[in-house]
Motif scaffolding. Structure first.
Motif, PDB file in Angstrom:
ATOM      1  N   ARG A 232       5.699   9.028   5.864  1.00 43.07           N
ATOM      2  CA  ARG A 232       4.878   8.289   6.825  1.00 43.07           C
ATOM      3  C   ARG A 232       4.513   9.115   8.051  1.00 43.07           C
TER       4      ARG A 232
ATOM      5  N   ALA B   9       0.835  -1.207   0.000  1.00 47.80           N
ATOM      6  CA  ALA B   9       0.000   0.000   0.000  1.00 47.80           C
ATOM      7  C   ALA B   9       0.868   1.254   0.000  1.00 47.80           C
TER       8      ALA B   9
ATOM      9  N   GLY C 249      -3.228  10.709   0.966  1.00 54.27           N
ATOM     10  CA  GLY C 249      -2.680   9.685   1.826  1.00 54.27           C
ATOM     11  C   GLY C 249      -1.257   9.307   1.445  1.00 54.27           C
TER      12      GLY C 249
ATOM     13  N   GLU D  87      -4.351   2.010   6.404  1.00 59.57           N
ATOM     14  CA  GLU D  87      -3.737   3.336   6.266  1.00 59.57           C
ATOM     15  C   GLU D  87      -2.902   3.685   7.491  1.00 59.57           C
TER      16      GLU D  87
ATOM     17  N   ARG E  98       1.383   4.387   7.922  1.00 58.34           N
ATOM     18  CA  ARG E  98       2.042   5.537   8.559  1.00 58.34           C
ATOM     19  C   ARG E  98       3.028   5.132   9.646  1.00 58.34           C
TER      20      ARG E  98
ATOM     21  N   ILE F 284      -5.388   1.723  -1.620  1.00 60.78           N
ATOM     22  CA  ILE F 284      -6.429   1.740  -0.596  1.00 60.78           C
ATOM     23  C   ILE F 284      -7.668   2.453  -1.114  1.00 60.78           C
ATOM     24  N   GLU F 285      -7.476   3.544  -1.841  1.00 58.15           N
ATOM     25  CA  GLU F 285      -8.617   4.248  -2.425  1.00 58.15           C
ATOM     26  C   GLU F 285      -9.338   3.355  -3.426  1.00 58.15           C
TER      27      GLU F 285
END
Length: 328
Positions: free
Chosen positions: A193, A62, A311, A156, A160, A69-70
């Motif tokens: 991140r 990702a 993101g 998500e 990060r 993810i979207e």
């Protein structure tokens, strides 16, 4: 025994089978790019068939943009049943009686839709092989976990919190081009991140030269923007409808219309766009490389307010595209 059909580029046959499916569509792939996801979402939304996707929610994939993810969100929104299973590496696609297995992920370069596609090979199954493939996938499906919006939000968050070395692993596909200035691509990916990430629209065409040194941008008088020191910003040209540089914000926004006027703009412009942030370059290719909003999962209309947050995964896609690294 029916003869197997070999496919170097799977896109045409796969989407033809998906479009005519009336019973079910079953997709198995660890990687999913935003463009393919959007195309699949459109097809699923118009389809009479039931749809399912089995994938692997890998935060490193990702972070690298290999698993959008979207894109997963858009598939979920149109009713595609999504599930996660560990250690998934298979790529299997079923649509009614159609069945295909091979090396191609659900990405433009994997399926052969990109300008420079990967070297892939897929096999179209027939007869009892289709039945056997379905049985295997049914077994995997029963041992998998359902994926909803909460799971995607969790993914998500995991992106990060990836350690620096894990983030750098996403850039091993290729080295950046020599025309990139500023910090190394891997460092920029790792920094993403724990920074706020933005796209900032600018009037006019791309002008990479102005971002090669300390520069500035200004924002609307409607309220102090949320840009702060250390934020990473993708610069978007309204004329080209694409992004072309990444800069780092040096300071909080300063209400300084006189500064805008001193740079050669009118008093009206200074009053309209008074909030000024200064920037330093992080990734500024000088060969005209552009990244479209569609590559990042949104449209240019999403920038009507002048800027928007993005993101980590979408930002990393932009980094790799601008750095000239290999895209999935």
């Amino acid at each position: 025994m029916p003869e197997l059909e070999l496919l170097q580029f799977a896109e045409e046959q796969l989407f033809a089978a998906i479009d005519r499916a009336i019973s079910d569509v079953v997709l198995v792939s660890p990687f999913l790019s935003i463009r393919v996801a959007q195309r699949l979402a459109r097809a699923a939304g118009a389809s009479r068939a039931s749809w399912s996707l089995l994938t692997h929610l890998d935060p490193i994939a990702a972070a690298g943009g290999y698993l959008s993810i979207e894109g997963l969100r858009q598939l979920h929104e149109v009713g595609v049943a999504i599930r996660h299973i560990d250690a998934l590496h298979a790529k299997v696609y079923l649509a009614d009686e159609f069945a295909m297995v091979g090396s191609a992920n659900l990405t433009n370069t994997g399926l052969g839709g990109a300008t420079r596609p990967n070297l892939e090979l897929s096999v179209r199954l027939a007869g009892e092989d289709v039945v056997h493939a379905r049985r295997i996938i049914d077994t995997w499906w029963k041992s998998s976990e359902a994926v909803g919006l909460t799971a995607l939000a969790d993914l998500e968050a995991r992106v990060r919190t990836l350690p620096r070395l894990a983030m750098q692993r996403t850039s091993v596909e290729a080295e950046p081009l020599d025309n990139v200035v500023g910090d190394q691509t891997a460092e920029l990916v790792a920094d993403a991140r724990h920074r706020s990430l933005w796209v900032k629209a600018q009037y006019g065409g791309p002008n990479a030269q102005q971002w090669l040194d300390t520069h500035w941008f200004s924002s609307s008088r409607r309220g102090r923007p949320s840009f702060k020191e250390g934020d990473l910003v993708l610069i978007y040209s309204k004329e080209a409808h694409a992004s072309y540089a990444i800069v780092e914000v040096r300071d909080a926004a300063d209400n300084n219309p006189s500064f805008v006027v001193a740079q050669g703009y009118s008093a009206e412009d200074g009053a309209r766009w008074p909030w000024v942030n200064t920037t330093t370059p992080r990734l500024v290719p000088t060969d005209g490389t552009l990244v479209s909003p569609a590559d990042l999962g949104f449209t240019g209309q999403g920038l009507q307010g002048g800027h928007r947050r993005i993101g980590v995964a979408e930002f990393v896609v932009a980094v790799y595209a601008l750095a000239g690294t290999r895209r999935l």
